[in-house]
Write a protein that holds these residues in place. Structure first.
Motif, PDB file in Angstrom:
ATOM      1  N   ASP A  99       9.453 116.209  74.491  1.00 38.32           N
ATOM      2  CA  ASP A  99       8.342 117.124  74.730  1.00 38.32           C
ATOM      3  C   ASP A  99       8.062 118.079  73.574  1.00 38.32           C
ATOM      4  OD1 ASP A  99      10.727 118.484  75.232  1.00 38.32           O
ATOM      5  OD2 ASP A  99       9.852 119.747  76.778  1.00 38.32           O
ATOM      6  N   ASN A 100       8.996 118.268  72.666  1.00 40.72           N
ATOM      7  CA  ASN A 100       8.799 119.154  71.524  1.00 40.72           C
ATOM      8  C   ASN A 100       8.175 118.344  70.382  1.00 40.72           C
ATOM      9  OD1 ASN A 100       9.321 120.466  68.973  1.00 40.72           O
ATOM     10  ND2 ASN A 100      10.700 121.838  70.055  1.00 40.72           N
ATOM     11  N   ALA A 101       6.880 118.569  70.119  1.00 38.38           N
ATOM     12  CA  ALA A 101       6.155 117.761  69.134  1.00 38.38           C
ATOM     13  C   ALA A 101       6.759 117.868  67.740  1.00 38.38           C
ATOM     14  CB  ALA A 101       4.684 118.168  69.106  1.00 38.38           C
ATOM     15  N   THR A 102       7.199 119.051  67.345  1.00 39.76           N
ATOM     16  CA  THR A 102       7.785 119.229  66.019  1.00 39.76           C
ATOM     17  C   THR A 102       9.065 118.435  65.891  1.00 39.76           C
ATOM     18  OG1 THR A 102       6.821 121.438  65.853  1.00 39.76           O
ATOM     19  CG2 THR A 102       8.641 120.929  64.361  1.00 39.76           C
ATOM     20  N   LEU A 103       9.931 118.543  66.879  1.00 42.77           N
ATOM     21  CA  LEU A 103      11.181 117.789  66.857  1.00 42.77           C
ATOM     22  C   LEU A 103      10.910 116.287  66.895  1.00 42.77           C
ATOM     23  CD1 LEU A 103      14.235 117.680  66.833  1.00 42.77           C
ATOM     24  CD2 LEU A 103      14.203 117.954  69.301  1.00 42.77           C
ATOM     25  N   ARG A 104       9.942 115.890  67.689  1.00 43.22           N
ATOM     26  CA  ARG A 104       9.584 114.473  67.787  1.00 43.22           C
ATOM     27  C   ARG A 104       9.152 113.941  66.417  1.00 43.22           C
ATOM     28  NH1 ARG A 104       6.051 114.477  72.144  1.00 43.22           N
ATOM     29  NH2 ARG A 104       4.316 114.883  70.777  1.00 43.22           N
ATOM     30  N   GLU A 105       8.308 114.679  65.716  1.00 42.98           N
ATOM     31  CA  GLU A 105       7.852 114.262  64.390  1.00 42.98           C
ATOM     32  C   GLU A 105       9.018 114.180  63.404  1.00 42.98           C
ATOM     33  OE1 GLU A 105       4.640 116.758  63.029  1.00 42.98           O
ATOM     34  OE2 GLU A 105       3.546 116.468  64.907  1.00 42.98           O
ATOM     35  N   GLN A 106       9.908 115.159  63.434  1.00 39.67           N
ATOM     36  CA  GLN A 106      11.067 115.157  62.536  1.00 39.67           C
ATOM     37  C   GLN A 106      11.985 113.976  62.838  1.00 39.67           C
ATOM     38  OE1 GLN A 106      12.629 119.078  63.242  1.00 39.67           O
ATOM     39  NE2 GLN A 106      11.327 120.017  61.685  1.00 39.67           N
ATOM     40  N   LEU A 107      12.219 113.727  64.107  1.00 40.07           N
ATOM     41  CA  LEU A 107      13.079 112.623  64.517  1.00 40.07           C
ATOM     42  C   LEU A 107      12.481 111.283  64.093  1.00 40.07           C
ATOM     43  CD1 LEU A 107      15.563 111.624  66.071  1.00 40.07           C
ATOM     44  CD2 LEU A 107      14.182 111.707  68.155  1.00 40.07           C
ATOM     45  N   VAL A 108      11.196 111.109  64.345  1.00 38.71           N
ATOM     46  CA  VAL A 108      10.520 109.869  63.965  1.00 38.71           C
ATOM     47  C   VAL A 108      10.621 109.664  62.457  1.00 38.71           C
ATOM     48  CG1 VAL A 108       8.246 108.774  63.779  1.00 38.71           C
ATOM     49  CG2 VAL A 108       8.967 109.792  65.953  1.00 38.71           C
ATOM     50  N   GLY A 109      10.356 110.714  61.697  1.00 35.75           N
ATOM     51  CA  GLY A 109      10.426 110.618  60.240  1.00 35.75           C
ATOM     52  C   GLY A 109      11.803 110.235  59.754  1.00 35.75           C
ATOM     53  N   ALA A 110      12.820 110.879  60.296  1.00 38.61           N
ATOM     54  CA  ALA A 110      14.201 110.591  59.883  1.00 38.61           C
ATOM     55  C   ALA A 110      14.586 109.159  60.228  1.00 38.61           C
ATOM     56  CB  ALA A 110      15.167 111.575  60.529  1.00 38.61           C
ATOM     57  N   LEU A 111      14.293 108.723  61.429  1.00 39.58           N
ATOM     58  CA  LEU A 111      14.669 107.369  61.844  1.00 39.58           C
ATOM     59  C   LEU A 111      13.953 106.305  61.017  1.00 39.58           C
ATOM     60  CD1 LEU A 111      14.816 107.789  65.709  1.00 39.58           C
ATOM     61  CD2 LEU A 111      16.735 107.563  64.132  1.00 39.58           C
TER      62      LEU A 111
ATOM     63  N   LEU B 200      15.471 106.482  57.332  1.00 38.59           N
ATOM     64  CA  LEU B 200      16.890 106.196  57.136  1.00 38.59           C
ATOM     65  C   LEU B 200      17.382 104.916  57.801  1.00 38.59           C
ATOM     66  CD1 LEU B 200      18.173 109.840  57.644  1.00 38.59           C
ATOM     67  CD2 LEU B 200      17.817 108.646  55.468  1.00 38.59           C
ATOM     68  N   THR B 201      16.590 104.326  58.676  1.00 37.80           N
ATOM     69  CA  THR B 201      17.016 103.125  59.404  1.00 37.80           C
ATOM     70  C   THR B 201      15.856 102.136  59.457  1.00 37.80           C
ATOM     71  OG1 THR B 201      16.301 103.789  61.628  1.00 37.80           O
ATOM     72  CG2 THR B 201      18.446 104.616  60.893  1.00 37.80           C
ATOM     73  N   CYS B 202      16.078 101.019  60.119  1.00 41.85           N
ATOM     74  CA  CYS B 202      15.009 100.029  60.285  1.00 41.85           C
ATOM     75  C   CYS B 202      14.155 100.306  61.520  1.00 41.85           C
ATOM     76  CB  CYS B 202      15.603  98.621  60.371  1.00 41.85           C
ATOM     77  SG  CYS B 202      16.400  98.271  61.951  1.00 41.85           S
ATOM     78  N   VAL B 203      14.332 101.468  62.136  1.00 40.96           N
ATOM     79  CA  VAL B 203      13.571 101.807  63.338  1.00 40.96           C
ATOM     80  C   VAL B 203      12.098 102.021  62.999  1.00 40.96           C
ATOM     81  CG1 VAL B 203      13.235 103.586  65.108  1.00 40.96           C
ATOM     82  CG2 VAL B 203      15.536 102.792  64.571  1.00 40.96           C
ATOM     83  N   GLN B 204      11.244 101.392  63.790  1.00 35.16           N
ATOM     84  CA  GLN B 204       9.802 101.618  63.712  1.00 35.16           C
ATOM     85  C   GLN B 204       9.388 102.223  65.049  1.00 35.16           C
ATOM     86  OE1 GLN B 204       7.372  98.100  63.671  1.00 35.16           O
ATOM     87  NE2 GLN B 204       5.494  99.240  63.362  1.00 35.16           N
ATOM     88  N   VAL B 205       8.928 103.471  65.033  1.00 33.29           N
ATOM     89  CA  VAL B 205       8.524 104.123  66.269  1.00 33.29           C
ATOM     90  C   VAL B 205       7.116 103.641  66.608  1.00 33.29           C
ATOM     91  CG1 VAL B 205       8.097 106.318  67.415  1.00 33.29           C
ATOM     92  CG2 VAL B 205      10.026 106.087  65.839  1.00 33.29           C
ATOM     93  N   ILE B 206       7.017 102.951  67.726  1.00 30.52           N
ATOM     94  CA  ILE B 206       5.749 102.340  68.130  1.00 30.52           C
ATOM     95  C   ILE B 206       4.969 103.223  69.100  1.00 30.52           C
ATOM     96  CG2 ILE B 206       6.471  99.975  67.677  1.00 30.52           C
ATOM     97  CD1 ILE B 206       7.106  99.703  70.676  1.00 30.52           C
ATOM     98  N   GLY B 207       5.585 104.329  69.509  1.00 32.71           N
ATOM     99  CA  GLY B 207       4.892 105.252  70.387  1.00 32.71           C
ATOM    100  C   GLY B 207       5.786 106.393  70.806  1.00 32.71           C
ATOM    101  N   SER B 208       5.149 107.425  71.353  1.00 33.27           N
ATOM    102  CA  SER B 208       5.911 108.581  71.835  1.00 33.27           C
ATOM    103  C   SER B 208       5.062 109.345  72.833  1.00 33.27           C
ATOM    104  CB  SER B 208       6.309 109.485  70.669  1.00 33.27           C
ATOM    105  OG  SER B 208       5.152 110.022  70.049  1.00 33.27           O
ATOM    106  N   CYS B 209       5.738 110.165  73.603  1.00 32.79           N
ATOM    107  CA  CYS B 209       5.053 111.014  74.570  1.00 32.79           C
ATOM    108  C   CYS B 209       5.984 112.163  74.960  1.00 32.79           C
ATOM    109  CB  CYS B 209       4.623 110.211  75.791  1.00 32.79           C
ATOM    110  SG  CYS B 209       6.007 109.598  76.779  1.00 32.79           S
TER     111      CYS B 209
END
Length: 135
Positions: free
Chosen positions: A12-24, A27-36
């Motif tokens: 629910d925290n948009a800032t944290l969500r953006e930071q987490l998506v960016g880091a993943l 740094l990894t092969c993760v592709q974030v295909i969506g969030s809410c």
């Protein structure tokens, strides 16, 4: 199976969500295909049947709860992973998550590196299954 992990993030925290998506994604092969940020939005996305490999869920959301979502997602395909990432992690939460079939639980305040490591290991596992067998 894809060459990257398709992840959906429920935070629910948009800032944290953006930071987490960016880091993943960096740094990894993760592709974030969506969030809410709510349980209902996550359930609606899951109902579309879009394929996913990793579902990351915060426990406290703008609407509903991560634990409610975890309970609804418990029956899933064997290769799909469910991860809880929350500020409210204690022994009781870890035990309940384990009972519900959560694959891993991470504390936002102290285990971000462990979450990235988990995703990197999962990427390596997926990549290993994609390697052709040697004759």
């Amino acid at each position: 199976m894809p060459s990257c992990l398709r992840a959906f993030v429920v935070e629910d925290n948009a800032t944290l969500r953006e930071q987490l998506v960016g880091a993943l994604e960096e740094l990894t092969c993760v592709q974030v295909i969506g969030s809410c940020g709510t349980e209902d939005e996550a359930l609606a996305w899951l109902a579309t049947g879009q394929p996913w490999d990793l579902l990351m869920v915060d426990l406290f959301l703008r609407q509903g709860s991560g634990m409610g979502l975890v309970q609804r997602v418990a029956p899933r395909q064997a290769e799909q992973r469910l991860v809880v990432f929350s500020n409210y992690v204690n022994a009781g939460v870890r035990k309940r998550c384990a009972q519900l079939g959560v694959d891993a639980v991470f504390d936002k305040s102290t285990e971000i590196d462990a979450l990235v490591d988990y995703c990197a290991r999962r990427c390596a596992q997926v990549a290993a299954t994609l390697q052709p067998a040697k004759a």
